[in-house]
Scaffold this active site. Structure first.
Site, PDB file in Angstrom:
ATOM      1  N   VAL A 277       0.828  -1.211   0.000  1.00 50.62           N
ATOM      2  CA  VAL A 277       0.000   0.000   0.000  1.00 50.62           C
ATOM      3  C   VAL A 277       0.858   1.255   0.000  1.00 50.62           C
ATOM      4  CG1 VAL A 277      -1.954  -1.143   1.109  1.00 50.62           C
ATOM      5  CG2 VAL A 277      -0.202  -0.080   2.542  1.00 50.62           C
ATOM      6  N   ASP A 278       2.141   1.112  -0.370  1.00 50.37           N
ATOM      7  CA  ASP A 278       3.090   2.223  -0.227  1.00 50.37           C
ATOM      8  C   ASP A 278       3.278   3.051  -1.490  1.00 50.37           C
ATOM      9  OD1 ASP A 278       4.772   0.536  -1.828  1.00 50.37           O
ATOM     10  OD2 ASP A 278       5.596  -0.366  -0.014  1.00 50.37           O
TER      11      ASP A 278
ATOM     12  N   HIS B 150      -4.620  -3.941  -2.445  1.00 54.97           N
ATOM     13  CA  HIS B 150      -5.066  -3.655  -1.083  1.00 54.97           C
ATOM     14  C   HIS B 150      -5.232  -2.167  -0.804  1.00 54.97           C
ATOM     15  CE1 HIS B 150      -3.327  -7.812   0.196  1.00 54.97           C
ATOM     16  NE2 HIS B 150      -4.504  -7.912  -0.394  1.00 54.97           N
TER      17      HIS B 150
ATOM     18  N   CYS C 274     -14.046   8.169   4.436  1.00 49.96           N
ATOM     19  CA  CYS C 274     -15.015   8.168   5.531  1.00 49.96           C
ATOM     20  C   CYS C 274     -15.930   6.965   5.367  1.00 49.96           C
ATOM     21  CB  CYS C 274     -15.834   9.460   5.535  1.00 49.96           C
ATOM     22  SG  CYS C 274     -17.140   9.470   6.792  1.00 49.96           S
TER      23      CYS C 274
ATOM     24  N   CYS D  53     -19.872   8.652   5.008  1.00 46.18           N
ATOM     25  CA  CYS D  53     -20.334   9.391   3.832  1.00 46.18           C
ATOM     26  C   CYS D  53     -19.509   9.111   2.583  1.00 46.18           C
ATOM     27  CB  CYS D  53     -20.364  10.888   4.116  1.00 46.18           C
ATOM     28  SG  CYS D  53     -18.718  11.663   4.270  1.00 46.18           S
TER      29      CYS D  53
ATOM     30  N   CYS E 258     -18.849  14.987   7.625  1.00 49.31           N
ATOM     31  CA  CYS E 258     -20.066  14.478   8.268  1.00 49.31           C
ATOM     32  C   CYS E 258     -19.877  14.057   9.716  1.00 49.31           C
ATOM     33  CB  CYS E 258     -20.632  13.305   7.471  1.00 49.31           C
ATOM     34  SG  CYS E 258     -19.711  11.750   7.677  1.00 49.31           S
TER      35      CYS E 258
ATOM     36  N   SER F 257       6.639 -12.209  -1.935  1.00 50.47           N
ATOM     37  CA  SER F 257       5.389 -12.527  -1.237  1.00 50.47           C
ATOM     38  C   SER F 257       5.351 -14.005  -0.874  1.00 50.47           C
ATOM     39  CB  SER F 257       4.176 -12.192  -2.105  1.00 50.47           C
ATOM     40  OG  SER F 257       2.978 -12.568  -1.449  1.00 50.47           O
TER      41      SER F 257
ATOM     42  N   LEU G 278      12.245 -14.908  -0.347  1.00 46.69           N
ATOM     43  CA  LEU G 278      13.007 -15.522   0.728  1.00 46.69           C
ATOM     44  C   LEU G 278      12.087 -16.414   1.548  1.00 46.69           C
ATOM     45  CD1 LEU G 278      15.233 -12.573   2.023  1.00 46.69           C
ATOM     46  CD2 LEU G 278      16.026 -14.714   0.999  1.00 46.69           C
TER      47      LEU G 278
END
Length: 297
Positions: free
Chosen positions: A123-124, A139, A147, A150, A201, A239, A265
């Site tokens: 996610v970087d 991901h 949010c 909303c 909100c 992975s 690895l």
């Protein structure tokens, strides 16, 4: 004053591990040459060379406490305080991480037409910062927030300023960087930590990433499956595939008759599906592979 967490230190390779052998690079080059349209799936091992820790050891077991569960985040204010306190301290170092040899080599492979789709479990956004364009963030992205009430999107960097302003006592905290923008604050008293609400909100803010217990958005899975079906082979990089959201693609590749190779690895969940397994640090291996294919070494 910002939290005292130094930027992550890039690591070119495991200093205790010998560089990949010529035989290893030959095997990888042969795999890529025979399968010129690659579907690449990357995981945390790609970003450890940028100083971002991973969650699992070489056997696929957790090194540390597992990530937060979605339902726990939604239901428990204490969980949200712990998450955002750790994120407040860890964010600046996470955001300061730079692409490493693995990211740069994959960009080179894409630019020479060898990668038709790169799907990352990270996610970087380091693949994009390295120059890769054909990327699906399976991901999500930690640099964005959303949010839950909303749906209003936002920038994580803006939320960082709100977190720091509301929690000045945390400004000077020193901590060890943890995966996914966290920092280790296990023994801290977080009862007085303030979690900002949605400015639109007043609802619950969440990073725009898939937590454990959440499903990957169906469109992302569909796009990745379509790209896999159009490829000649699958290459797994960094992975263990212990999370089903990534493992599903290795299993699907095997079902439709595509060969699967892995640079990782330790063991992977798909070891019995692999036609080639390279058990080495992925940055050095990919860099040498890209150079070999470019005719530079």
């Amino acid at each position: 004053m910002s939290p005292r967490l130094d930027p992550p230190t890039p690591v070119r390779a495991d200093p205790g591990m010998p560089p990949p052998s010529a035989t290893t690079i030959d095997a990888l080059a042969d795999f890529v040459t025979r399968h010129p349209r690659l579907f690449v799936l990357t995981g945390a091992g790609v970003s450890t060379g940028s100083g971002i820790p991973d969650y699992r050891d070489n056997g696929g077991a957790w090194k540390r406490r597992p990530p937060v569960q979605f339902q726990e985040f939604v239901d428990l204010a204490a969980t949200r305080r712990r998450y955002w306190a750790r994120s407040l301290v860890g964010w600046r170092a996470f955001a300061a991480a730079s692409p490493n040899l693995a990211h740069l080599a994959l960009t080179r492979l894409e630019r020479t037409g060898r990668i038709i789709q790169l799907v990352t479990q990270n996610v970087d956004r380091l693949h994009q910062r390295a120059g890769s364009n054909r990327v699906i963030d399976l991901h999500g992205r930690l640099d964005r927030i959303t949010c839950l009430d909303c749906g209003t999107p936002g920038e994580r960097s803006i939320l960082q300023a709100r977190l720091e302003a509301a929690n000045t006592a945390f400004a000077g905290r020193a901590a060890t960087m943890a995966p996914d923008g966290d920092a280790d604050l296990e023994n801290d008293d977080l009862a007085g930590f303030t979690v900002p609400d949605c400015p639109a909100c007043g609802g619950l803010l969440k990073p725009d990433v898939v937590f454990f217990g959440e499903n990957v958005p169906p469109k992302r899975v569909e796009n990745a499956r379509d790209a896999l079906a159009a490829s000649d082979a699958m290459l797994v990089v960094g992975s263990s595939l212990m999370v089903f959201s990534g493992f599903r693609f290795a299993r699907l590749a095997a079902e439709i008759g595509l060969p699967v190779a892995a640079i990782n690895l330790g063991r992977t969940r798909a070891d019995d599906l692999l036609s080639l397994k390279v058990d080495t640090e992925c940055g050095a291996a990919l860099d040498r592979l890209a150079r070999r294919l470019d005719g530079a070494g």
